[in-house]
Design an enzyme around this catalytic site. Structure first.
Site, PDB file in Angstrom:
ATOM      1  N   ASP A  14       0.849  -1.197   0.000  1.00 28.58           N
ATOM      2  CA  ASP A  14       0.000   0.000   0.000  1.00 28.58           C
ATOM      3  C   ASP A  14       0.887   1.249   0.000  1.00 28.58           C
ATOM      4  O   ASP A  14       1.689   1.448   0.924  1.00 28.58           O
ATOM      5  CB  ASP A  14      -0.871  -0.073   1.271  1.00 28.58           C
ATOM      6  N   ILE A  15       0.724   2.091  -0.986  1.00 30.06           N
ATOM      7  CA  ILE A  15       1.597   3.267  -1.134  1.00 30.06           C
ATOM      8  C   ILE A  15       1.434   4.249   0.037  1.00 30.06           C
ATOM      9  O   ILE A  15       2.381   4.986   0.353  1.00 30.06           O
ATOM     10  CB  ILE A  15       1.350   3.962  -2.496  1.00 30.06           C
ATOM     11  N   ASP A  38      -6.289   6.939  -5.132  1.00 34.13           N
ATOM     12  CA  ASP A  38      -6.658   8.315  -4.769  1.00 34.13           C
ATOM     13  C   ASP A  38      -7.489   8.318  -3.478  1.00 34.13           C
ATOM     14  O   ASP A  38      -7.195   9.081  -2.525  1.00 34.13           O
ATOM     15  CB  ASP A  38      -7.467   8.907  -5.941  1.00 34.13           C
ATOM     16  N   SER A 121      -2.964   5.061 -13.991  1.00 34.28           N
ATOM     17  CA  SER A 121      -3.945   4.793 -15.064  1.00 34.28           C
ATOM     18  C   SER A 121      -4.320   3.326 -15.251  1.00 34.28           C
ATOM     19  O   SER A 121      -5.185   3.020 -16.071  1.00 34.28           O
ATOM     20  CB  SER A 121      -3.496   5.353 -16.430  1.00 34.28           C
ATOM     21  N   THR A 122      -3.684   2.413 -14.510  1.00 37.57           N
ATOM     22  CA  THR A 122      -3.926   0.986 -14.792  1.00 37.57           C
ATOM     23  C   THR A 122      -5.096   0.389 -14.012  1.00 37.57           C
ATOM     24  O   THR A 122      -5.368  -0.805 -14.134  1.00 37.57           O
ATOM     25  CB  THR A 122      -2.678   0.133 -14.509  1.00 37.57           C
ATOM     26  N   GLY A 123      -5.763   1.207 -13.207  1.00 35.39           N
ATOM     27  CA  GLY A 123      -6.925   0.711 -12.461  1.00 35.39           C
ATOM     28  C   GLY A 123      -8.200   1.151 -13.163  1.00 35.39           C
ATOM     29  O   GLY A 123      -8.507   0.711 -14.274  1.00 35.39           O
TER      30      GLY A 123
END
Ligand code: ADP
Length: 176
Positions: A14-15, A38, A121-123
């Site tokens: 988790d970032i 986000d 963008s990959t989600g």
């Protein structure tokens, strides 16, 4: 300054937990929060974050803006807006590369030593993962070749499969 490969790290997790100068958020253009990474960043940073974001007047696709990190262990957040995948003919590749480059430029201008990126963008935005990973690795590698300030760039992968894809992509970029 270490070799290029030593300056790129791949982390699974988790970032919002990472202790770095800045984490990058895959934000929406309003900067007012959303789903995916986000949402996780806004929840972890607390309500002060959206208050600062409201003062920024949004962000264009491919650009990036800086805020403080508030309750995160990361000191700052670089919010970038990735392209929504529309089939590849709408400039998506250039816009995605721009997200990485603009985020790195802000980090370098601020004198940050450590930065972590999610797979932008990959989600929800639907960018094909293999292509997106190639752009992420190429853009970061090119930047690190000409920048001597940034010590480490971490690719924060949410699952093991994504981390493995990043490992393979970094390994083959090193041979090129
Ligand atoms: P986008 O709208 O740019 O596609 P998403 O947040 O939907 O952004 O997804 C981007 C990537 O972030 C996806 O690969 C997703 O699995 C990953 N992700 C989601 N939550 C986290 C998190 N807390 N830490 C790191 N990566 C995350």
């Amino acid at each position: 300054m270490g070799a290029l490969g030593d300056r790129i790290r791949i982390h699974t997790g988790d970032i919002t937990r990472l202790v770095v100068d800045a984490i990058v958020n895959a934000a929406s253009s309003s900067l007012l929060g959303g789903g995916g990474v986000d949402g996780a960043i806004h929840r972890a940073a607390g309500p002060e974050l959206v208050a600062e974001c409201r003062t920024l007047n949004g962000c264009k696709t491919g650009d990036a803006k800086l805020t403080r990190g508030y309750r995160l262990p990361a000191r700052f957040i670089i919010h970038t807006v990735g392209p929504v995948w529309q089939g590849g003919g709408e400039g998506e590749a250039g816009l995605l590369a721009s997200c990485y480059r603009r985020s790195l430029e802000i980090a370098s201008d601020q004198g940050f030593l450590t930065i972590a990126f999610p797979a932008i963008s990959t989600g929800i935005y639907g960018y094909p993962k293999i292509e997106a990973t190639g752009i992420a690795v190429d853009t970061v590698t090119d930047f690190l070749r000409q920048d001597t300030l940034l010590e480490t760039v971490t690719f924060c992968c949410f699952d093991d499969q994504t981390a493995e894809l990043y490992r393979q992509t970094v390994a083959s970029a090193g041979k090129g």
